[in-house]
Motif scaffolding. Structure first.
Motif, short mmCIF file in Angstrom:
data_model
loop_
_atom_site.label_atom_id
_atom_site.label_comp_id
_atom_site.label_asym_id
_atom_site.label_seq_id
_atom_site.Cartn_x
_atom_site.Cartn_y
_atom_site.Cartn_z
N VAL A 65 10.21 -4.70 3.92
CA VAL A 65 9.57 -3.95 2.84
C VAL A 65 8.38 -3.22 3.46
N PHE A 66 8.25 -1.93 3.13
CA PHE A 66 7.25 -1.07 3.77
C PHE A 66 6.48 -0.34 2.68
N ALA A 195 3.91 -3.29 6.69
CA ALA A 195 5.30 -3.71 6.87
C ALA A 195 5.42 -5.22 6.89
N CYS A 196 6.48 -5.71 6.23
CA CYS A 196 6.81 -7.13 6.30
C CYS A 196 8.30 -7.24 6.55
N VAL A 197 8.67 -7.89 7.66
CA VAL A 197 10.09 -7.99 8.04
C VAL A 197 10.46 -9.45 8.27
N VAL A 207 9.08 -14.38 10.03
CA VAL A 207 8.55 -13.28 9.21
C VAL A 207 7.41 -12.64 9.99
N ALA A 208 7.53 -11.32 10.21
CA ALA A 208 6.46 -10.57 10.88
C ALA A 208 5.78 -9.70 9.84
N ASN A 209 4.45 -9.80 9.75
CA ASN A 209 3.74 -9.06 8.71
C ASN A 209 2.54 -8.30 9.28
#
Length: 452
Positions: A65-66, A195-197, A207-209
């Motif tokens: 989600v961006f 960005a959260c991936v 989870v990278a945020n």
């Protein structure tokens, strides 16, 4: 101006996307069961973006989600490109060599991702070849390292985020013959995006945020209650770690001016983001790049050097990566832009998703009624159905969350009039009452997780 319930539904459901993971021989080896996603614009056009893809070389699934600001250009570029950078970072040396050989010999290239897109998702085909060239430069760099890349997942995600942000910065400094490419590069670099991936492979969830999108887990405890497990921190002026980090990175003389009115340098809410080169570059570099661009006005580029701009960069795209080993009691993951979290707490979101899951179970047709069917049983079923009323409208859980985010009154009940009003706000007012909202909910397959 009153909207009918069906008009409300049409507006809320326009961005719905859902995808069920196929099972083989009735068995589903994937720890992801399905995902459901939706978004609702407040800005025109919407500045949020989302991505979902299966990583064909590593078999993991990725969801992103961006949340864009100062336009949608940066969020668009990051949603198109970031998952590719992560996938390439995870490839073995052999796979990278095969990729490079295929491109050199002009043979078909192994597909890297299988996208799960909404028909309305924007695509800029004209610039994908340029993006592919820069991705290739990245994998050539990985091959030049002489060792087996062998990044851990955390390293791969951090490396991918930082490399893409660096590419965004370099692309706008490189001389461009093509005017379209030049303009897009300018808009991408001078707008920004958080960005959260999430990357899910078997029981491994990373989870990278970067910024203030958020990811949480819904956990079904053994006693039947639901709990919430946050997987990210919001990177902004309300986070002690971020304040300390920025103070460490800049001279003591700037302590008072790093955050003004709870914004970075008085400008930006998030303290980490892609793009936003006006908070990363020196003043001289900004001037030289913008002076050689004749159409900065037309491109709507925000030119403003804040006061107290002494020791850039003030902003980073480096993500914080969280690892969680999935358990059978972890039922779903929610990733959403801050438009949702401004309206609903973590606990409320989990409660709504859990309630919706129960709803769907009750709604499933009963395959075998006891014969003869007990009238009391039928009566209680009908009562349950009647009491659910509006709540059982949405098949897509992301729509259900968006409906509650903008339509709940102070008692947490659905208020149809408020919902209609929030959906018919004029463009210039909408942004004062709500932000763009993007939500993706990933459901886990408890049986598969148990088997791991």
């Amino acid at each position: 101006f009153q909207l009918s319930p069906s008009q409300i539904n049409d507006i809320l459901r326009a961005g719905e996307l859902s995808h069920k993971i196929l099972s083989f021989n009735g068995k589903n080896a994937n720890s992801v069961l399905r995902f459901e996603s939706n978004q609702l614009a407040s800005n025109t056009p919407i500045e949020d973006r989302r991505s979902a893809a299966t990583c064909l070389q590593t078999k993991g699934m990725m969801f992103g989600v961006f949340d864009g600001h100062a336009g949608s250009a940066c969020a668009q570029a990051v949603s198109d490109r970031l998952l590719h950078y992560i996938a390439v970072s995870l490839m073995s040396r052999q796979t990278l060599e095969e990729l490079e050989l295929a491109v050199e010999c002009m043979k078909p290239v192994l597909p890297i991702l299988q996208w799960h897109k909404h028909p309305n998702d924007v695509e800029y085909r004209e610039i994908t070849s340029q993006y592919f060239e820069n991705l290739r430069v990245y994998w050539q760099h990985l091959l030049d390292l002489d060792t087996e890349p062998g990044f851990s997942l955390e390293e791969a995600m951090i490396c991918a985020f930082k490399r893409l942000d660096s590419d965004i910065s370099l692309e706008v400094q490189a001389p461009q013959e093509n005017e379209l490419m030049r303009n897009v590069a300018l808009q991408v670099a001078f707008s920004g995006a958080t960005a959260c991936v999430a990357h899910i492979d078997g029981v491994h969830l990373h989870v990278a945020n970067t910024g203030d999108c958020r990811a949480i887990l819904g956990v079904h405890e053994e006693d039947g209650t639901w709990s919430t497990l946050p997987l990210t921190r919001d990177h902004n002026a309300f986070d002690e770690f971020e304040i300390r980090r920025l103070k460490r990175e800049h001279p003591r003389s700037e302590e008072k001016t790093l955050f003004v009115n709870d914004r970075l340098l008085g400008i930006l809410m998030p303290s980490r983001a892609f793009g936003d080169v006006q908070l990363k570059w020196s003043k001289e570099l900004q001037h030289s790049v913008l002076e050689s661009s004749c159409d900065v006005e037309d491109l709507n580029i925000y030119q403003y050097v804040p006061p107290n701009y002494h020791t850039p960069p003030y902003l980073t795209a480096e993500p914080e990566v969280t690892y969680h080993k999935l358990r059978s009691k972890d039922k779903f993951l929610v990733i959403a832009s801050d438009g949702l979290w401004e309206m609903l707490s973590n606990e409320k979101v989990v409660k709504l998703v859990a309630g919706h899951l129960t709803e769907l179970d009750v709604q499933k047709p009963q395959l075998a009624f006891e014969k003869p069917v007990n009238l009391g049983y039928m009566h209680s079923l009908l009562l349950q159905r009647k009491n659910r009323g509006i709540a059982s409208l949405d098949q897509n859980i992301a729509t259900h969350l968006i409906r509650h985010a903008i339509g709940s009154n102070e008692y947490g009940e659905m208020d149809q009039e408020k919902l209609a009003a929030m959906l018919t706000l004029p463009e210039d007012l909408a942004r004062m009452y709500r932000d763009d909202i993007t939500v993706t909910v990933v459901y886990f397959n408890s049986e598969t997780i148990e088997n791991y």
